[in-house]
Design an enzyme around this catalytic site. Structure first.
Site, PDB file in Angstrom:
ATOM      1  CB  VAL A 241      12.864  13.340  30.053  1.00 36.80           C
ATOM      2  CG1 VAL A 241      12.047  14.505  30.546  1.00 36.80           C
ATOM      3  CG2 VAL A 241      11.978  12.136  29.794  1.00 36.80           C
ATOM      4  CB  SER A 242      15.096  11.041  25.014  1.00 38.81           C
ATOM      5  OG  SER A 242      13.773  10.603  24.850  1.00 38.81           O
ATOM      6  CE  LYS A 292       7.105   9.540  17.284  1.00 40.07           C
ATOM      7  NZ  LYS A 292       6.332   8.958  18.381  1.00 40.07           N
ATOM      8  CG  ASP A 328       6.722   5.340  19.888  1.00 40.83           C
ATOM      9  OD1 ASP A 328       7.548   5.510  20.801  1.00 40.83           O
ATOM     10  OD2 ASP A 328       6.424   6.230  19.064  1.00 40.83           O
ATOM     11  N   GLY A 352      -6.640  10.220  19.249  1.00 41.42           N
ATOM     12  CA  GLY A 352      -5.472  10.746  18.537  1.00 41.42           C
ATOM     13  C   GLY A 352      -5.214   9.878  17.320  1.00 41.42           C
ATOM     14  CB  ALA A 353      -5.379  10.064  14.028  1.00 41.75           C
ATOM     15  N   GLY A 355       1.552   9.495  15.366  1.00 47.68           N
ATOM     16  CA  GLY A 355       2.495   8.375  15.441  1.00 47.68           C
ATOM     17  C   GLY A 355       2.244   7.475  16.638  1.00 47.68           C
ATOM     18  NE  ARG A 376      -7.413  18.698  17.461  1.00 51.97           N
ATOM     19  CZ  ARG A 376      -6.550  19.574  17.930  1.00 51.97           C
ATOM     20  NH1 ARG A 376      -6.928  20.454  18.823  1.00 51.97           N
ATOM     21  NH2 ARG A 376      -5.303  19.595  17.506  1.00 51.97           N
TER      22      ARG A 376
END
Ligand code: NAP
Length: 498
Positions: A241-242, A292, A328, A352-353, A355, A376
């Site tokens: 939506v950027s 990224k 971010d 999560g691992a 960006g 994971r």
């Protein structure tokens, strides 16, 4: 060489041609293109060629696009030649002739001077190899005043190849127009001037002659010197939506510009691709999944947060050098502070691992939190944990996890609308033991995980504010101007239906 904005008029009658051509010139078109093939009865009545010319108060191209090349004209052979000869007599400034079927007329017109000037065009029906397009343009250049080629683009990488070709032809001082068809081809329209295209085609009142045409006013403004061209590189990008958010930012500071989501498959995410985008006129790029880390590796210079996280979501070019930053981090920090989430001495679990996890972990560590990472695959989780002095735990343990965390951050796509993750929640143990959940997913505004945590009477915050704030930071990096965050937030909320 100046790029001329051509408004394509796809009208059924002469009154429509008259109305639309006035609108087109008022909106900044340099020329109009009468798509003769759209006129009712054109194949039976050649006088329409003259009638259309008579109601246009400005320079015009006449085009009789054949069905074979995506138009509506069914006439061929002698009948087609007869209509095109009327164009020669009717006083049009340019005539569009198809290299595949109008060779004889092209040759004849090339040997005489004066008007109309000739455009030798070819419209591919599917993506084409660069060498093929190049050979076609070179041939067309020797047969006409301008060579025009339109090529469908399934992704933006194919449009970048067309841009590379344009830069080569520009060096050879060729007169050409290269157009990438479709939304992913739009960069060839936005950057037509930087590519060296002589003509760029635009639409009136949203009536596109080809998919991906911008409206005449937007297209003309993009050719102004101070316009700003921005984009997002990722794969996929359809969910982003950027575009409305960054275009609201541009508007809020009074800049002309556009923000294009560019679907670039990982294999094509190369330094050459990024360089080409800047060469043809991009002023700044965002980078998203899965590019990224790659982006971080290709930078000549990295700003502090890009170095700390080894992840880049914002690119710009300064003095020929590719510069990367990670916005971010700032976005995440501002999300936490706007929701008054206390970080100092907090225990934090980041799931999560990728960006986003890197940005979150770095800022949590910076704010004084004790960070645990779970993913994971344990190797990337350990890497991210190592980056912020934390520890990694296997993802499989989260289902039955008993330990409470002050802050849990979802930095995975779990819960994202429109994906097969859409209806999923984080593992049960996490939902039961999060004192505060920060879900970086921003679409939908309330994910299934957020709903579950709120049901337990605990706060849960979505990722929309982070999206807005990382966008604000990126915008400042590109332009040096502070946009109106309220406008950006409203545009982002509208785009996700919040
Ligand atoms: P990424 O680099 O692709 O990383 C995604 C991570 O999530 C990987 O560790 C991946 O693990 C894991 N993952 C994916 N599917 C999973 C599943 N079903 N179960 C468990 N783990 C899973 O992506 P990213 O850039 O970090 O982005 C992650 C999320 O944050 C995305 O939803 C993105 O939209 C959001 N985000 C939001 C903002 C914002 O401003 N709000 C900014 C950036 C990112 P594997 O390697 O095992 O697949």
């Amino acid at each position: 060489m100046m790029t001329l904005v051509v408004a394509s008029l796809v009208e059924r009658g002469i009154a429509g041609v008259s109305r639309s051509s006035k609108k087109a010139f008022d909106a900044g078109a340099d020329l109009v293109e009468v798509r003769l093939d759209h006129l009712r009865r054109i194949d039976d009545d050649d006088r329409l060629v003259h009638d259309a010319r008579a109601v246009i108060d400005g320079p015009a191209i006449a085009t009789l696009r054949s069905e074979r090349e995506g138009g509506k004209s069914r006439s061929s052979g002698g009948a087609r030649r007869a209509t095109l000869r009327e164009v020669v007599d009717a006083g049009y400034e340019y005539i569009d002739l198809e290299s595949a079927r109008d060779g004889a007329l092209l040759e004849e017109l090339q040997s005489r001077s004066g008007l109309p000037k000739t455009i030798s065009s070819f419209h591919y029906t599917r993506p084409a190899a660069k060498h093929h397009v190049k050979a076609r343009i070179q041939r067309a250049c020797s047969a006409a005043d301008i060579a025009k080629v339109a090529v469908p683009c399934a992704d933006a990488a194919q449009a970048v190849v067309l841009a590379e070709l344009a830069l080569e032809l520009r060096k050879e001082r060729r007169a050409f127009a290269i157009i990438g068809i479709g939304v992913q081809g739009q960069l060839t329209r936005a950057c037509s001037s930087g590519m060296g295209s002589m003509l760029v085609y635009a639409c009136v009142d949203g009536k596109e002659a080809a998919p991906g045409q911008l409206d005449v006013r937007t297209q003309s403004r993009l050719l102004e010197k101070d316009s700003v061209i921005l984009g997002l590189i990722g794969h996929p990008v359809a969910h982003s939506v950027s575009r409305p958010m960054q275009e609201a930012a541009l508007k809020s500071v009074g800049l002309n510009g556009i923000y294009l989501p560019l679907d670039i498959p990982p294999k094509r995410m190369t330094r050459t691709t990024v360089n080409t985008l800047f060469d043809i006129g991009f002023d700044g790029l965002n980078v998203t999944v899965p590019n990224k880390r790659l982006a971080s590796r290709m930078c000549d210079l990295r700003r502090p947060h890009a170095v700390s996280t080894d992840s880049v979501n914002t690119l710009l070019r300064r003095k020929g050098k590719l510069v990367g930053e990670n916005s971010d981090t700032v976005g995440f920090e501002k999300l936490l502070s706007s929701e008054k989430v206390a970080v100092d001495n907090a225990s934090a679990l980041v799931i999560g691992a990728g960006g986003a996890a890197r940005a979150a972990c770095w800022m949590l560590r910076d704010g004084g939190a004790d960070v645990t990472v779970s993913a994971r695959r344990i190797k990337p989780a350990s890497e991210v944990a190592g980056m912020c002095g934390g520890k990694a735990v296997p993802y499989s343990t989260l289902e039955t996890m008993a330990e409470e965390y002050d802050i849990v951050v979802n930095a995975t796509p779990i819960g994202t609308k429109g994906t097969d993750q859409g209806r999923k929640s984080l593992p049960k143990g996490v939902l039961a033991n999060a004192r505060v959940l920060v879900d970086l997913v921003y679409n939908p505004p309330e994910t299934p995980s957020m709903r579950a945590v709120r049901k337990r009477g605990r706060p849960a915050h979505g990722g929309l504010e982070m999206l807005v704030r990382q966008g604000e930071e990126a915008f400042i990096i590109w332009t040096g101007l502070k946009p109106d965050v309220g406008s950006m937030r409203r545009a982002a909320r509208r785009a996700v239906g919040a």
